[in-house]
Design a protein around this motif. Structure first.
Motif, PDB file in Angstrom:
ATOM      1  N   ALA A 127      -8.383  15.032  16.579  1.00 15.61           N
ATOM      2  CA  ALA A 127      -8.298  16.444  16.198  1.00 15.61           C
ATOM      3  C   ALA A 127      -7.660  17.272  17.314  1.00 15.61           C
ATOM      4  O   ALA A 127      -7.614  16.855  18.477  1.00 15.61           O
ATOM      5  N   SER A 128      -7.210  18.447  16.941  1.00 14.21           N
ATOM      6  CA  SER A 128      -6.647  19.360  17.938  1.00 14.21           C
ATOM      7  C   SER A 128      -7.787  19.918  18.789  1.00 14.21           C
ATOM      8  O   SER A 128      -8.957  19.890  18.371  1.00 14.21           O
ATOM      9  N   PRO A 129      -7.480  20.427  19.989  1.00 13.25           N
ATOM     10  CA  PRO A 129      -8.539  21.017  20.815  1.00 13.25           C
ATOM     11  C   PRO A 129      -9.328  22.097  20.069  1.00 13.25           C
ATOM     12  O   PRO A 129     -10.553  22.186  20.192  1.00 13.25           O
ATOM     13  N   GLU A 130      -8.634  22.893  19.262  1.00 13.61           N
ATOM     14  CA  GLU A 130      -9.305  23.967  18.510  1.00 13.61           C
ATOM     15  C   GLU A 130     -10.254  23.380  17.458  1.00 13.61           C
ATOM     16  O   GLU A 130     -11.374  23.884  17.264  1.00 13.61           O
ATOM     17  N   GLN A 131      -9.787  22.357  16.776  1.00 11.11           N
ATOM     18  CA  GLN A 131     -10.655  21.726  15.763  1.00 11.11           C
ATOM     19  C   GLN A 131     -11.887  21.105  16.405  1.00 11.11           C
ATOM     20  O   GLN A 131     -12.985  21.177  15.865  1.00 11.11           O
ATOM     21  N   LYS A 132     -11.685  20.485  17.564  1.00  9.34           N
ATOM     22  CA  LYS A 132     -12.840  19.889  18.250  1.00  9.34           C
ATOM     23  C   LYS A 132     -13.848  20.969  18.631  1.00  9.34           C
ATOM     24  O   LYS A 132     -15.061  20.794  18.444  1.00  9.34           O
ATOM     25  N   GLN A 133     -13.340  22.072  19.158  1.00  7.45           N
ATOM     26  CA  GLN A 133     -14.236  23.163  19.558  1.00  7.45           C
ATOM     27  C   GLN A 133     -14.987  23.729  18.358  1.00  7.45           C
ATOM     28  O   GLN A 133     -16.149  24.118  18.464  1.00  7.45           O
ATOM     29  N   THR A 134     -14.314  23.779  17.241  1.00  8.31           N
ATOM     30  CA  THR A 134     -14.933  24.364  16.040  1.00  8.31           C
ATOM     31  C   THR A 134     -15.930  23.400  15.398  1.00  8.31           C
ATOM     32  O   THR A 134     -17.059  23.787  15.083  1.00  8.31           O
ATOM     33  N   TRP A 135     -15.507  22.163  15.221  1.00  9.61           N
ATOM     34  CA  TRP A 135     -16.280  21.266  14.356  1.00  9.61           C
ATOM     35  C   TRP A 135     -17.258  20.346  15.084  1.00  9.61           C
ATOM     36  O   TRP A 135     -18.349  20.088  14.570  1.00  9.61           O
ATOM     37  N   LEU A 136     -16.869  19.846  16.229  1.00  5.85           N
ATOM     38  CA  LEU A 136     -17.743  18.832  16.844  1.00  5.85           C
ATOM     39  C   LEU A 136     -19.137  19.363  17.200  1.00  5.85           C
ATOM     40  O   LEU A 136     -20.135  18.666  16.964  1.00  5.85           O
ATOM     41  N   PRO A 137     -19.265  20.568  17.730  1.00  3.56           N
ATOM     42  CA  PRO A 137     -20.634  21.055  17.983  1.00  3.56           C
ATOM     43  C   PRO A 137     -21.471  21.147  16.694  1.00  3.56           C
ATOM     44  O   PRO A 137     -22.676  20.897  16.715  1.00  3.56           O
ATOM     45  N   LEU A 138     -20.812  21.500  15.589  1.00  5.16           N
ATOM     46  CA  LEU A 138     -21.532  21.589  14.312  1.00  5.16           C
ATOM     47  C   LEU A 138     -21.952  20.204  13.811  1.00  5.16           C
ATOM     48  O   LEU A 138     -23.007  20.051  13.188  1.00  5.16           O
ATOM     49  N   LEU A 139     -21.127  19.215  14.104  1.00  3.76           N
ATOM     50  CA  LEU A 139     -21.443  17.851  13.660  1.00  3.76           C
ATOM     51  C   LEU A 139     -22.475  17.194  14.576  1.00  3.76           C
ATOM     52  O   LEU A 139     -23.370  16.484  14.108  1.00  3.76           O
ATOM     53  N   THR A 140     -22.354  17.403  15.876  1.00  3.91           N
ATOM     54  CA  THR A 140     -23.314  16.761  16.786  1.00  3.91           C
ATOM     55  C   THR A 140     -24.722  17.316  16.568  1.00  3.91           C
ATOM     56  O   THR A 140     -25.708  16.580  16.665  1.00  3.91           O
ATOM     57  N   SER A 141     -24.814  18.603  16.245  1.00  3.89           N
ATOM     58  CA  SER A 141     -26.127  19.216  16.031  1.00  3.89           C
ATOM     59  C   SER A 141     -26.667  18.931  14.632  1.00  3.89           C
ATOM     60  O   SER A 141     -27.852  19.140  14.372  1.00  3.89           O
ATOM     61  N   GLY A 142     -25.800  18.475  13.750  1.00  2.64           N
ATOM     62  CA  GLY A 142     -26.213  18.243  12.362  1.00  2.64           C
ATOM     63  C   GLY A 142     -26.261  19.523  11.552  1.00  2.64           C
ATOM     64  O   GLY A 142     -26.685  19.518  10.397  1.00  2.64           O
ATOM     65  N   GLU A 143     -25.789  20.627  12.158  1.00  3.07           N
ATOM     66  CA  GLU A 143     -25.766  21.878  11.416  1.00  3.07           C
ATOM     67  C   GLU A 143     -24.876  21.758  10.183  1.00  3.07           C
ATOM     68  O   GLU A 143     -25.147  22.343   9.141  1.00  3.07           O
ATOM     69  N   LYS A 144     -23.804  20.977  10.352  1.00  2.63           N
ATOM     70  CA  LYS A 144     -22.936  20.653   9.211  1.00  2.63           C
ATOM     71  C   LYS A 144     -22.898  19.132   9.059  1.00  2.63           C
ATOM     72  O   LYS A 144     -22.777  18.414  10.054  1.00  2.63           O
TER      73      LYS A 144
END
Lengths: 87, 393
Positions: B100-117
């Motif tokens: 993923a792009s740096p922006e996508q990582k910043q947006t999505w990975l925290p949401l995925l690691t936390s299970g929020e999404k």
């Protein structure tokens, strides 16, 4: 620099040749499009990415992860050179 | 279990969670056709869904081998919960972390690691399975983004997911997009009439002129199959290979427990030679499968790209052995083996799925054969090629 590039070219060639699904009489040229010629499958692309990053000591940005940058030995060398110049 | 290499402590936590929470309730999830929300939340809270994802985005940053061992522990508890790791963490999370792009990582990975999404992987379609390049879902570029249309089917966790990694083509050029639930034109229909994966929220996903912004494109246009799908499937196969280990070991434990307690013809089942043959086969299957998967984990930890080919062998072997071992477990338990009062019938059903998903057994055979004719080629001088000697290929 010149010797380094020669070494890199040889390493890339050996890596590609050892992964080609072809009979022994096929001679790989540096500008051959290895995907279009059917020498390798698309699954090989992600292996090339990892190999190039490790061997070339670079990290390829997502904007350059396109098949055309991995389609021939010349293209891969150009990609590595681009990142080394920018470093 | 003792280990010959360092293993992250999260693996032991997964073992405890699986044995104390998942295993006693796996039959319930199967019967209710859903892994419940409290389990999904706990998988996130304990750090399992973010385990292998980078620490800088809130993940655990554990090594690939430990992640495989963790997957096996969760899978021993419940296959449908292991499927959450396969799709959310392996197929989508690890792929975004890589491509993923740096922006996508910043947006999505925290949401995925936390299970929020919760994320899922949407490649298969009603008419397209193994022939993934022939997908019929299409996209077209419009002002500010893309519009997607088509139908995806057999999407694991598709009925529950918050975000879908969707593959679509435009004039034969396959690209990948992150599509959020709630997007206008996106709908999901749960699939309930399944032999297995009953708890894993499978769904059909319909996209009717769904607009996604330009930043939803993962990788470049046209890189959807060669890089994104192939990367995802590599991670998915690693996960499924470990899922096979789970089912083999779970079946073996059931076989041993039963053979040690049940008597026929005046002696314990374990004392009958034909039962001993089944247990011996299961032990050999368990140990060889685990060793094979550990090897892939070690290759991944070493950054050795030959893991990409080797993982196909592991997935092929463990999925097939999981079918034969769970079948033997049903056989050993006799009439009790086909009863829902014992878990082996469920293990048997779950095992068959592993031969179908993330590349069927037949697709694996094609890829392994291609690999084999390079890897084991002997040169004219009678010596193995350099690829074979080094384990590359």
């Amino acid at each position: 620099m010149h010797n380094d590039q020669q070494l890199l070219r040889r390493q890339l060639r050996e890596f590609v040749e050892s992964n080609m699904n072809v009979d022994d009489d096929v001679a790989l040229k540096d500008d051959d499009n290895i995907f279009r010629l059917g020498y390798v499958s698309s699954l090989f692309a992600m292996r090339l990415l990892s190999f190039i990053e490790k061997t070339g000591g670079i990290e390829v940005g997502d904007e350059d992860i396109v098949l055309s940058n991995f389609s021939s030995i010349d293209a891969m060398l150009a990609l590595i050179e681009k990142y080394r110049v920018a470093a | 279990m003792s280990s010959l290499f360092p293993v992250h402590p999260l693996v032991e936590r997964a073992r405890v969670f699986a044995s104390e929470v998942l295993r006693p309730r796996a039959g319930e999830f199967d019967a209710n056709r859903a892994v419940p929300e409290d389990i999904i939340a706990e998988m996130a809270r304990q750090g399992f869904v973010g385990s292998v994802l980078p620490q800088e985005y809130g993940g655990g940053g554990i090594d690939a081998l430990s992640y495989g061992l963790l997957t096996a522990e969760i899978g021993k508890g419940c296959s449908s919960v292991r499927a959450l790791l396969t799709v959310h963490t392996s197929l989508v999370g690890e792929t975004l972390a890589r491509l993923a792009s740096p922006e996508q990582k910043q947006t999505w990975l925290p949401l995925l690691t936390s299970g929020e999404k919760i994320a899922c992987f949407a490649l298969s379609e009603p008419l397209v399975g193994s022939d993934a390049l022939s997908i019929q879902t299409v996209y077209r570029e419009v002002d500010g983004g893309f519009v997607l249309s088509g139908t995806k089917r057999w999407i694991t966790y598709g009925a529950r997911a918050d975000v879908f990694l969707v593959f679509a083509q435009s004039e034969g050029e396959v690209s990948a997009f992150l599509v959020e639930r709630g997007s206008e034109g996106l709908s999901t229909q749960p699939i309930k009439d399944l032999m297995a994966s009953r708890g894993a929220h499978l769904a059909e996903v319909t996209l009717r002129d769904v607009f996604v912004p330009a930043q939803a494109l993962v990788g470049r246009r046209g890189a959807g199959f060669s890089f994104v799908a192939n990367t995802a499937l590599f991670h998915g196969r690693y996960s499924i290979a470990w899922g096979g280990v789970s089912l083999i070991e779970a079946a073996l434990e059931e076989m041993v427990g039963y053979a040690r307690s049940r008597e026929q013809f005046g002696k314990k089942l374990r004392q009958h030679q034909l039962v001993q043959a089944m247990i011996a086969e299961a032990v050999a299957s368990a140990q060889s499968s685990r060793a094979l998967c550990e090897r892939i984990g070690l290759l991944r930890n070493a950054g050795d790209e030959s893991a990409v080919n080797e993982v196909n062998v592991a997935k092929y072997v463990t999925s097939r052995l999981s079918v034969s071992t769970t079948s033997d477990a049903v056989q050993l338990l006799g009439a009790n083996g086909i009863s829902e009062r014992y878990p082996v019938e469920r293990l048997y059903r779950e095992a068959k799925v592993l031969e179908i998903i993330e590349g069927s057994t037949q697709i694996q055979q094609m890829m392994i054969s291609d690999y084999g004719v390079r890897r084991y080629r002997v040169s004219a001088s009678g010596r193995a090629t350099s690829a074979a000697r080094s384990g590359e290929g």
